[in-house]
Design an enzyme around this catalytic site. Structure first.
Site, PDB file in Angstrom:
ATOM      1  N   GLU A  87       0.816  -1.225   0.000  1.00 42.43           N
ATOM      2  CA  GLU A  87       0.000   0.000   0.000  1.00 42.43           C
ATOM      3  C   GLU A  87       0.847   1.270   0.000  1.00 42.43           C
ATOM      4  OE1 GLU A  87      -2.254  -0.481   3.610  1.00 42.43           O
ATOM      5  OE2 GLU A  87      -0.839   0.689   4.769  1.00 42.43           O
ATOM      6  N   ASN A  88       2.100   1.184   0.469  1.00 40.07           N
ATOM      7  CA  ASN A  88       2.932   2.384   0.500  1.00 40.07           C
ATOM      8  C   ASN A  88       3.531   2.717  -0.867  1.00 40.07           C
ATOM      9  OD1 ASN A  88       4.339  -0.032   1.090  1.00 40.07           O
ATOM     10  ND2 ASN A  88       6.090   1.091   1.858  1.00 40.07           N
TER      11      ASN A  88
END
Lengths: 217, 221
Positions: free
Chosen positions: A47-48
């Site tokens: 997700e980063n």
């Protein structure tokens, strides 16, 4: 990792097709990548802002700018890409992720999930979980069947604040593999030596046992 | 205005009390340590901080929490910083949790001049409380509103003197969006290069969004 957690990670690892785009949550779900069968290569989305996230680096090879969603040093495999968080969550919400694997505090028979807070006690926040559960095509909950104190986690109805409504598709615990359907929770596989009576005794929601239940490997 | 590289003293003068401040970074990767330290040196209080998480103890935005400089935190996750959780449970800090996709899109909306956006994330949860639900087709969405700040403190891997920015690996995260959504955008750059030396195709944040630049950003190396 405990035996129970290894059993769960191994089973989840066999739920994908080669080339699936998969987001693995922090903790037990991350371990799934260690048990992928031969010939199954996933595009791990983090997700980063990374695709093709790889395993942890060798000691001394850490890159200060490459971490996984839990903040640990990670790597990017050939074919990987980096992008900002708006793109990352457009990928998630936009239905471009085939499956997400997350832990849970509670799941219920309607596919509701609670995994982001215990009011007044632990309030870590939802991070990316709400978007992942809503956006991923397949939502797999990988967790130990009961709490450390032996309380139910698979309920008739979640009592903790929800992460999402009716989004969970599969639950994998050390006792079995369960599918959430409109009819309720169907047990598809049972761990070796586990009887329907035993798994039901540890589950608040009523389980459906079809005639052919496979043994979970 | 073609050379935005300055020093920390000039930046201190530009940052005044009572402000809403965005800080880039995901679990401290991409967080501007030197600019966070600048807020500490100024001993600012009652800040509203907009940042994804509050990092790990002793790092980046965590230092502001530990010094009780933050009145309100707008974020997505605080699980890696026990002190933030303690202050929340003790009623010492106000925390507004956003789903991460909503958090970043709210920032993007502010920077992109939008009045908000419709997201399916959070429907049927506490996140939807007090918000307008709009049905499109057969699906319900939450109307989420823009999130902007007075100041954005961000980190770049490379900046040219004019303020064109390049980020590296997973350090990009929220930064390009925050650079669009604040009145004053201050960059801590690991490498400062001459204007013209970056390929225009390589630039991730165009210089027009950037106000001030200082060298720094290498504390974690």
């Amino acid at each position: 990792m405990s035996d129970a957690r290894a059993v769960i990670a191994k089973r989840v690892a066999r739920m994908f097709k080669d080339g699936d785009i998969v987001n693995l949550g922090i903790g037990l779900p991350t371990a799934v990548a260690n048990y992928l069968p031969e010939g199954i290569n996933l595009v791990i989305h983090s997700e980063n802002g990374v695709t093709m996230m790889g395993p942890k680096p060798l000691e001394g090879d850490e890159d200060k700018d490459v971490i996984d969603a839990g903040g640990r040093p990670s790597t990017i495999l050939p074919g990987g890409a980096c992008f900002d968080s708006a793109m990352s969550f457009a990928i998630i919400r936009g239905g471009h992720v085939d499956a997400t694997v997350l832990g849970a505090l509670q799941v219920d028979k309607n596919g509701n999930l609670a995994n982001w807070m215990v009011p007044g006690k632990v309030v870590p926040g939802m991070g990316g979980a709400m978007d992942l559960v809503v956006g991923a095509k397949k939502v797999i909950i990988a967790m130990e069947h009961s709490t450390k104190n032996g309380e139910f986690k698979i309920l008739k109805e979640c009592t903790l604040p929800l992460t999402a409504v009716a989004e969970v598709d599969w639950i994998v615990t050390e006792l079995g593999l369960m599918e959430i359907t409109k009819e309720g929770i169907i047990v598809r596989e049972l761990a070796p030596g586990i009887t329907p009576e035993e798994i039901q005794a540890k589950t608040e929601a009523g389980l459906i046992f079809p005639e052919n239940i496979a043994i979970m490997e | 205005m073609m050379d935005k590289v300055t020093n920390i003293e000039e930046i201190k003068k530009s940052v005044t009390a009572g402000k809403t401040i965005m800080i880039g970074g995901f679990l401290n990767v991409g967080a501007p340590e030197k600019l966070v330290d600048m807020l500490i040196e100024k001993d600012m209080k009652d800040l509203t901080i907009i940042t994804n998480d509050t990092s790990f103890p002793g790092k980046g935005p965590a230092k502001l929490i530990e010094r009780k400089m933050v009145k309100k935190l707008i974020c997505t996750h605080i699980g890696t910083n026990p002190e933030t959780g303690r202050q929340l449970n003790a009623g010492e800090i106000e925390v507004e949790f956003n789903p991460q996709g909503t958090f970043v899109e709210r920032i993007r909306s502010a920077g992109a001049g939008l009045g908000g956006f419709l997201t399916p994330t959070g429907v049927g949860t506490l996140v939807a409380q007090g918000k307008q639900i709009i049905s499109v087709g057969d699906r319900d969405y939450i109307l989420e509103l823009p999130l902007k700040a007075d100041i954005a403190l961000i980190k770049a891997w490379k900046a040219d003197r004019m303020g064109n920015l390049v980020y590296r690996r997973s350090a990009r995260n929220f930064t390009p969006l925050m650079a669009m959504a604040a009145e004053l955008v201050i960059v801590e750059a690991e490498n400062i290069v001459e204007t013209g030396s970056l390929d225009p195709d390589e630039v991730m944040t165009p210089s027009i969004l950037v106000d001030m630049i200082i060298p720094g950003g290498y504390e974690n190396e």
